[in-house]
Design a protein around this motif. Structure first.
Motif, PDB file in Angstrom:
ATOM      1  N   SER A   1      45.034  26.228  34.795  1.00 54.96           N
ATOM      2  CA  SER A   1      44.097  27.341  34.862  1.00 54.96           C
ATOM      3  C   SER A   1      44.551  28.554  34.060  1.00 54.96           C
ATOM      4  CB  SER A   1      43.864  27.742  36.317  1.00 54.96           C
ATOM      5  OG  SER A   1      45.074  28.131  36.927  1.00 54.96           O
ATOM      6  N   VAL A   2      45.846  28.651  33.750  1.00 56.20           N
ATOM      7  CA  VAL A   2      46.345  29.826  33.027  1.00 56.20           C
ATOM      8  C   VAL A   2      47.016  29.465  31.710  1.00 56.20           C
ATOM      9  CG1 VAL A   2      46.706  30.984  35.234  1.00 56.20           C
ATOM     10  CG2 VAL A   2      48.652  29.933  34.058  1.00 56.20           C
ATOM     11  N   LYS A   3      47.180  28.192  31.437  1.00 52.21           N
ATOM     12  CA  LYS A   3      47.880  27.753  30.229  1.00 52.21           C
ATOM     13  C   LYS A   3      47.214  28.332  28.982  1.00 52.21           C
ATOM     14  CE  LYS A   3      49.295  23.645  30.655  1.00 52.21           C
ATOM     15  NZ  LYS A   3      49.310  22.171  30.767  1.00 52.21           N
ATOM     16  N   GLY A   4      48.024  28.895  28.107  1.00 54.73           N
ATOM     17  CA  GLY A   4      47.503  29.498  26.889  1.00 54.73           C
ATOM     18  C   GLY A   4      47.129  30.951  27.034  1.00 54.73           C
TER      19      GLY A   4
ATOM     20  N   GLY B   1      46.834  45.671  39.020  1.00 56.37           N
ATOM     21  CA  GLY B   1      45.811  46.693  38.886  1.00 56.37           C
ATOM     22  C   GLY B   1      44.451  46.066  38.672  1.00 56.37           C
ATOM     23  N   SER B   2      43.522  46.912  38.233  1.00 55.72           N
ATOM     24  CA  SER B   2      42.152  46.472  37.999  1.00 55.72           C
ATOM     25  C   SER B   2      41.855  46.541  36.511  1.00 55.72           C
ATOM     26  CB  SER B   2      41.175  47.361  38.763  1.00 55.72           C
ATOM     27  OG  SER B   2      41.393  47.272  40.148  1.00 55.72           O
ATOM     28  N   VAL B   3      41.309  45.452  35.976  1.00 55.45           N
ATOM     29  CA  VAL B   3      40.958  45.399  34.559  1.00 55.45           C
ATOM     30  C   VAL B   3      39.632  44.684  34.409  1.00 55.45           C
ATOM     31  CG1 VAL B   3      43.333  45.416  33.716  1.00 55.45           C
ATOM     32  CG2 VAL B   3      42.207  43.222  34.202  1.00 55.45           C
ATOM     33  N   GLN B   4      39.027  44.843  33.256  1.00 57.30           N
ATOM     34  CA  GLN B   4      37.808  44.106  32.942  1.00 57.30           C
ATOM     35  C   GLN B   4      38.171  42.763  32.336  1.00 57.30           C
ATOM     36  OE1 GLN B   4      35.404  46.748  30.475  1.00 57.30           O
ATOM     37  NE2 GLN B   4      34.225  47.305  32.285  1.00 57.30           N
ATOM     38  N   ALA B   5      37.247  41.846  32.444  1.00 55.39           N
ATOM     39  CA  ALA B   5      37.451  40.518  31.863  1.00 55.39           C
ATOM     40  C   ALA B   5      37.812  40.646  30.382  1.00 55.39           C
ATOM     41  CB  ALA B   5      36.197  39.681  32.030  1.00 55.39           C
ATOM     42  N   GLY B   6      38.786  39.840  29.978  1.00 58.15           N
ATOM     43  CA  GLY B   6      39.276  39.904  28.610  1.00 58.15           C
ATOM     44  C   GLY B   6      40.475  40.801  28.433  1.00 58.15           C
ATOM     45  N   GLY B   7      40.768  41.596  29.442  1.00 56.54           N
ATOM     46  CA  GLY B   7      41.894  42.514  29.365  1.00 56.54           C
ATOM     47  C   GLY B   7      43.218  41.848  29.663  1.00 56.54           C
ATOM     48  N   SER B   8      44.277  42.666  29.658  1.00 56.69           N
ATOM     49  CA  SER B   8      45.634  42.167  29.859  1.00 56.69           C
ATOM     50  C   SER B   8      46.376  43.007  30.883  1.00 56.69           C
ATOM     51  CB  SER B   8      46.422  42.203  28.543  1.00 56.69           C
ATOM     52  OG  SER B   8      45.840  41.391  27.558  1.00 56.69           O
TER      53      SER B   8
ATOM     54  N   MET C   1      49.819  38.534  31.204  1.00 57.82           N
ATOM     55  CA  MET C   1      48.522  37.904  31.454  1.00 57.82           C
ATOM     56  C   MET C   1      47.510  38.445  30.465  1.00 57.82           C
ATOM     57  SD  MET C   1      48.477  37.962  35.631  1.00 57.82           S
ATOM     58  CE  MET C   1      48.255  39.733  35.706  1.00 57.82           C
ATOM     59  N   ASN C   2      47.009  37.585  29.608  1.00 54.21           N
ATOM     60  CA  ASN C   2      46.017  37.952  28.605  1.00 54.21           C
ATOM     61  C   ASN C   2      44.705  37.235  28.869  1.00 54.21           C
ATOM     62  OD1 ASN C   2      48.026  39.466  27.227  1.00 54.21           O
ATOM     63  ND2 ASN C   2      48.645  37.678  26.029  1.00 54.21           N
ATOM     64  N   SER C   3      43.660  37.718  28.240  1.00 56.40           N
ATOM     65  CA  SER C   3      42.327  37.105  28.375  1.00 56.40           C
ATOM     66  C   SER C   3      41.984  36.871  29.844  1.00 56.40           C
ATOM     67  CB  SER C   3      42.282  35.782  27.597  1.00 56.40           C
ATOM     68  OG  SER C   3      42.579  35.977  26.242  1.00 56.40           O
ATOM     69  N   LEU C   4      42.178  37.874  30.640  1.00 57.22           N
ATOM     70  CA  LEU C   4      41.962  37.733  32.078  1.00 57.22           C
ATOM     71  C   LEU C   4      40.509  37.449  32.413  1.00 57.22           C
ATOM     72  CD1 LEU C   4      44.386  40.500  33.259  1.00 57.22           C
ATOM     73  CD2 LEU C   4      44.439  38.140  34.047  1.00 57.22           C
TER      74      LEU C   4
ATOM     75  N   VAL D   1      40.070  41.489  38.508  1.00 59.18           N
ATOM     76  CA  VAL D   1      39.433  41.391  37.200  1.00 59.18           C
ATOM     77  C   VAL D   1      37.922  41.411  37.403  1.00 59.18           C
ATOM     78  CG1 VAL D   1      39.249  40.088  35.053  1.00 59.18           C
ATOM     79  CG2 VAL D   1      41.361  39.980  36.410  1.00 59.18           C
ATOM     80  N   SER D   2      37.259  42.362  36.806  1.00 55.13           N
ATOM     81  CA  SER D   2      35.816  42.488  36.953  1.00 55.13           C
ATOM     82  C   SER D   2      35.107  41.933  35.720  1.00 55.13           C
ATOM     83  CB  SER D   2      35.442  43.945  37.162  1.00 55.13           C
ATOM     84  OG  SER D   2      35.881  44.735  36.063  1.00 55.13           O
ATOM     85  N   SER D   3      33.901  41.437  35.943  1.00 56.18           N
ATOM     86  CA  SER D   3      33.143  40.832  34.839  1.00 56.18           C
ATOM     87  C   SER D   3      32.347  41.885  34.084  1.00 56.18           C
ATOM     88  CB  SER D   3      32.215  39.756  35.389  1.00 56.18           C
ATOM     89  OG  SER D   3      31.350  40.315  36.353  1.00 56.18           O
TER      90      SER D   3
END
Length: 126
Positions: A63-66, A10-17, A83-86, A124-126
């Protein structure tokens, strides 16, 4: 015949999950290693996470670790990618993959996998 189906994009804002799921039919979870990949147009498919048979060992791209966590529920024949902190750079089509026979040999390489889902879009949008 093996059939993998991804969902949860889906579509989320930066920082989302988001949590992606990969449901399988005709395939027994825990037999081979499995993975999640992503791809943007014009670029090679990138491995982001892999999980060893039985689920005891996982591997992530730098790039995704953590931020991302791969897991599987063998009873449900389902694999997940939390997926967190996208970030905007995580935007891609995400694919689940199965049938990797050797977890100790390049489990983040798409060439190691025999079966693929159709993909689910993550934006993911900024």
């Amino acid at each position: 015949q093996v059939h993998l189906v991804e969902s949860g994009g889906g579509s989320v804002q930066a920082g989302g999950s988001l949590r992606l799921s990969c449901a399988a039919s005709g395939y027994t979870y825990g037999r081979d290693c499995m993975g999640w990949f992503r791809q943007v147009p014009g670029k090679e498919r990138e491995g982001v996470a892999a999980i060893a048979p039985g689920g005891g060992t996982t591997l992530y791209s730098d790039s995704v670790k953590g931020r991302f966590t791969i897991s599987q529920d063998n009873a449900k024949n389902t694999m997940y990618l939390q997926m967190n902190s996208l970030k905007p750079e995580d935007t891609a089509m995400y694919f689940c993959a199965a049938g990797c026979r050797r977890y100790d040999v390049e489990p983040l390489s798409f060439r190691r996998y025999a079966y693929w889902g159709q993909g689910t879009q993550v934006s993911v949008s900024s």
